[in-house]
Design an enzyme around this catalytic site. Sequence first.
Site, PDB file in Angstrom:
ATOM      1  N   ARG A  17      -6.382-113.304  82.352  1.00 58.71           N
ATOM      2  CA  ARG A  17      -6.514-114.617  83.010  1.00 58.71           C
ATOM      3  C   ARG A  17      -7.033-115.657  82.000  1.00 58.71           C
ATOM      4  O   ARG A  17      -6.280-116.496  81.540  1.00 58.71           O
ATOM      5  CB  ARG A  17      -7.454-114.494  84.226  1.00 58.71           C
ATOM      6  N   HIS A 212     -20.638-114.644  77.987  1.00 56.77           N
ATOM      7  CA  HIS A 212     -19.224-114.958  77.740  1.00 56.77           C
ATOM      8  C   HIS A 212     -19.176-115.834  76.479  1.00 56.77           C
ATOM      9  O   HIS A 212     -19.262-117.053  76.552  1.00 56.77           O
ATOM     10  CB  HIS A 212     -18.690-115.691  78.978  1.00 56.77           C
ATOM     11  N   CYS A 245      -8.808-121.708  71.650  1.00 53.99           N
ATOM     12  CA  CYS A 245      -9.845-122.604  72.142  1.00 53.99           C
ATOM     13  C   CYS A 245      -9.237-123.968  72.424  1.00 53.99           C
ATOM     14  O   CYS A 245      -8.813-124.656  71.497  1.00 53.99           O
ATOM     15  CB  CYS A 245     -10.957-122.744  71.101  1.00 53.99           C
ATOM     16  N   ASN A 254     -12.142-116.637  73.174  1.00 53.98           N
ATOM     17  CA  ASN A 254     -12.970-115.501  73.589  1.00 53.98           C
ATOM     18  C   ASN A 254     -13.147-114.491  72.460  1.00 53.98           C
ATOM     19  O   ASN A 254     -12.206-114.187  71.730  1.00 53.98           O
ATOM     20  CB  ASN A 254     -12.286-114.773  74.749  1.00 53.98           C
TER      21      ASN A 254
HETATM   22 MG    MG Z   1     -13.441-117.903  77.843  1.00 58.80          MG
END
Ligand code: MG
Length: 306
Positions: A17, A212, A245, A254
């Site tokens: 996702r 995160h 990003c 990530n």
């Molecule tokens: Mg993220």
Amino acid sequence: MLKHLPQSIRLVEVGPRDGLQNEKTIINLEDKFNFIKNLAAAGLKEIEASSFVRAEKIPQMQDSAQLFDRLIAEPSLKNTHLISLVPNLIGMKEALVHGVKDIAVFTSTSNSFNKKNINSTIDESLLKIEEVLSVAKTQHIRTRGYISTVFGCPYEGKTSLTELKRIALRLKELGVYEISLGDTIGIANPKQVQEVIEFLSVDFPLDFFSMHFHDTRGMAIANVLTSLELGIGSFDSSAGGLGGCPYAVGASGNVATEDLVYLFESMGIKTGVDLDKLIYASELILAKLGNISLSKSHTAYVAAKK
Ligand code: MG
């Protein structure tokens, strides 16, 4: 340092996702389904699989409903928590129709970021979350909360710790089982991570949080290690570092799951993930995207095989 490490940690895989949503190449349903199945086969037990948002807003997620129908019919995914992002009551109702059992709701510590991202102020977003949670609770749906821009906002710069605490307390009151603290623009450093975690530890148990991190400036592993030492036991990551990003074109997004698996397993901390199988899952989807892996552990793995 490194004296009180846990025996195991949790990894929440966000590639299908959070990762794919930020990729321009549209991945078809079959490939997404296989990606999720391969990630679960690698040992990932919590996977952010889809998002019940308006199709025109996020084209990559337009087949979430059909994808979910496939996922819940798949026997090998029976014990996997498949998380769907749900922005509002409409999304919640649709998610329920398709058998979703795990959802995530989201807001941020910055009004400007929330306005641009979800067209709501922080308080407006908390009202929507309240509506979603009122339904989720009656249907025994597990709800994860996301707070973005915890370490800085692309529009407002530094964000407020007091505001972070207020939002986190409200989400807890509304019934989320965990909050994922997002370094949305990958700007955090270990000292700041320590400040945030120590600040929150006054009012919350640390197992209420997952970190995160984004690797935009190469700080993700340092930030993960700092969090681990302070007692955090859960981390979000994305296979192959998928996602990029949106606030720094060409930069990493990530932190890559492969790098976290290598980090933890090499220190004797169990992740439950098989690196070979994870790399297999990543390579298939990266080939569909025409991307190379952003994971250094992946690069080293491939080199060692040659
Ligand atoms: Mg993220």
